[in-house]
Design a protein around this motif. Structure first.
Motif, PDB file in Angstrom:
ATOM      1  N   UNK A 205       4.168   6.965  -4.624  1.00 24.54           N
ATOM      2  CA  UNK A 205       4.980   8.386  -3.569  1.00 24.54           C
ATOM      3  C   UNK A 205       3.929   9.529  -2.805  1.00 24.54           C
ATOM      4  N   UNK A 206       3.245  10.520  -2.727  1.00 24.63           N
ATOM      5  CA  UNK A 206       3.061  11.351  -1.406  1.00 24.63           C
ATOM      6  C   UNK A 206       2.258  11.996  -2.891  1.00 24.63           C
TER       7      UNK A 206
ATOM      8  N   UNK B 238      -1.681   7.963  -0.735  1.00 26.52           N
ATOM      9  CA  UNK B 238       0.073   7.862  -1.634  1.00 26.52           C
ATOM     10  C   UNK B 238      -0.915   7.329  -2.479  1.00 26.52           C
ATOM     11  N   UNK B 239      -0.380   7.575  -4.260  1.00 30.78           N
ATOM     12  CA  UNK B 239      -0.596   6.881  -4.954  1.00 30.78           C
ATOM     13  C   UNK B 239       0.860   6.240  -5.179  1.00 30.78           C
ATOM     14  N   UNK B 240       0.122   5.184  -6.437  1.00 35.16           N
ATOM     15  CA  UNK B 240       0.747   3.761  -6.642  1.00 35.16           C
ATOM     16  C   UNK B 240       1.176   3.956  -8.149  1.00 35.16           C
TER      17      UNK B 240
ATOM     18  N   UNK C 204       0.785  -1.335  -0.306  1.00 35.74           N
ATOM     19  CA  UNK C 204       0.185  -0.232  -0.444  1.00 35.74           C
ATOM     20  C   UNK C 204       0.618   1.135  -0.396  1.00 35.74           C
ATOM     21  N   UNK C 205       1.965   1.367   1.147  1.00 30.19           N
ATOM     22  CA  UNK C 205       2.627   2.501   1.184  1.00 30.19           C
ATOM     23  C   UNK C 205       3.761   1.801   1.158  1.00 30.19           C
ATOM     24  N   UNK C 206       4.886   1.979   0.421  1.00 27.98           N
ATOM     25  CA  UNK C 206       6.236   1.773   0.100  1.00 27.98           C
ATOM     26  C   UNK C 206       6.802   1.257  -1.324  1.00 27.98           C
ATOM     27  N   UNK C 207       6.440   0.474  -1.290  1.00 22.93           N
ATOM     28  CA  UNK C 207       6.739  -0.321  -2.543  1.00 22.93           C
ATOM     29  C   UNK C 207       7.811  -0.829  -3.155  1.00 22.93           C
ATOM     30  N   UNK C 208       8.729  -0.996  -3.833  1.00 21.84           N
ATOM     31  CA  UNK C 208       9.441  -1.950  -3.822  1.00 21.84           C
ATOM     32  C   UNK C 208      10.931  -0.945  -3.420  1.00 21.84           C
ATOM     33  N   UNK C 209      10.847  -0.017  -3.756  1.00 20.68           N
ATOM     34  CA  UNK C 209      12.034   0.903  -4.493  1.00 20.68           C
ATOM     35  C   UNK C 209      11.433   2.346  -3.202  1.00 20.68           C
ATOM     36  N   UNK C 210      12.502   3.055  -2.337  1.00 23.10           N
ATOM     37  CA  UNK C 210      12.641   4.326  -2.102  1.00 23.10           C
ATOM     38  C   UNK C 210      14.254   5.069  -2.247  1.00 23.10           C
TER      39      UNK C 210
END
Length: 184
Positions: A133-134, A158-160, A91-97
């Motif tokens: 991302x926000x 967050x947009x996904x 939901x929030x964060x994903x694979x890459x930051x």
């Protein structure tokens, strides 16, 4: 600040960029009103700080690899690859930051850094990478879209975006059949 002399690239954390890492991250903390206390500790024993960030660590309850985006001895930013998703990361964060430190922003570095990070994801056998991302972070949205991001439903502010990694260098190298999609 002038453009880097060497082409920037992703590397494992290294002591070679000590001064520029500390300066860049300090500038970010001050710009964003965050404490710089963690940088004081990092500066006291930078070798240990770097050693703690090399290799695969478990963060967010998943294996993660940290990369620094550097040009010679110049640190430009950090990229973290999460090897799989938890329900929370789906939901929030994903694979890459990722982030580029303030002195190097708005020069295309984030777009190139994410492209290199997606190659690392493909090497891990992730066939679709999730990035979030926000909603108000237009710069990050542009970076994700420039790298092939396809919008998905938003979650918790967050947009996904999903990015297909098939066909990128390193794609198809994993032997365990992970596809990078959220585990249900």
């Amino acid at each position: 600040m002038t453009e880097p002399l060497e082409s920037p690239r992703l590397v494992r954390p290294t002591t070679a960029v000590r001064e520029s890492f500390l300066a860049g991250e300090r500038a970010d903390c001050l710009l964003e009103g965050r404490s710089t206390e963690w940088l004081d500790a990092a500066g006291e024993d930078f070798h240990a700080f770097v050693a703690e960030r090399r290799g695969v660590q478990v963060r967010w309850d998943v294996p993660c690899t940290t990369f620094w985006y550097v040009s010679g001895e110049q640190y430009l930013g950090t990229l973290i690859v999460r090897h799989r998703l938890t329900p929370e990361l789906a939901e929030v964060g994903g694979h890459v930051g990722y982030h580029v430190v303030a002195p190097w922003r708005r020069r295309g570095h984030a777009t190139r850094m994410l492209a290199a990070g997606l190659v690392e994801c493909a090497r891990l056998g992730i066939s679709r990478a999730l990035l979030t991302c926000a909603r108000h972070n237009e710069a990050s949205r542009r970076v994700i879209l420039a790298n092939g991001g396809v919008p998905d439903r938003p979650a918790r502010g967050e947009d996904r975006f999903w990015i297909a990694l098939d066909g990128r260098p390193g794609a198809g190298e994993a032997e365990d059949g992970r596809d990078g999609a959220p585990e249900r």
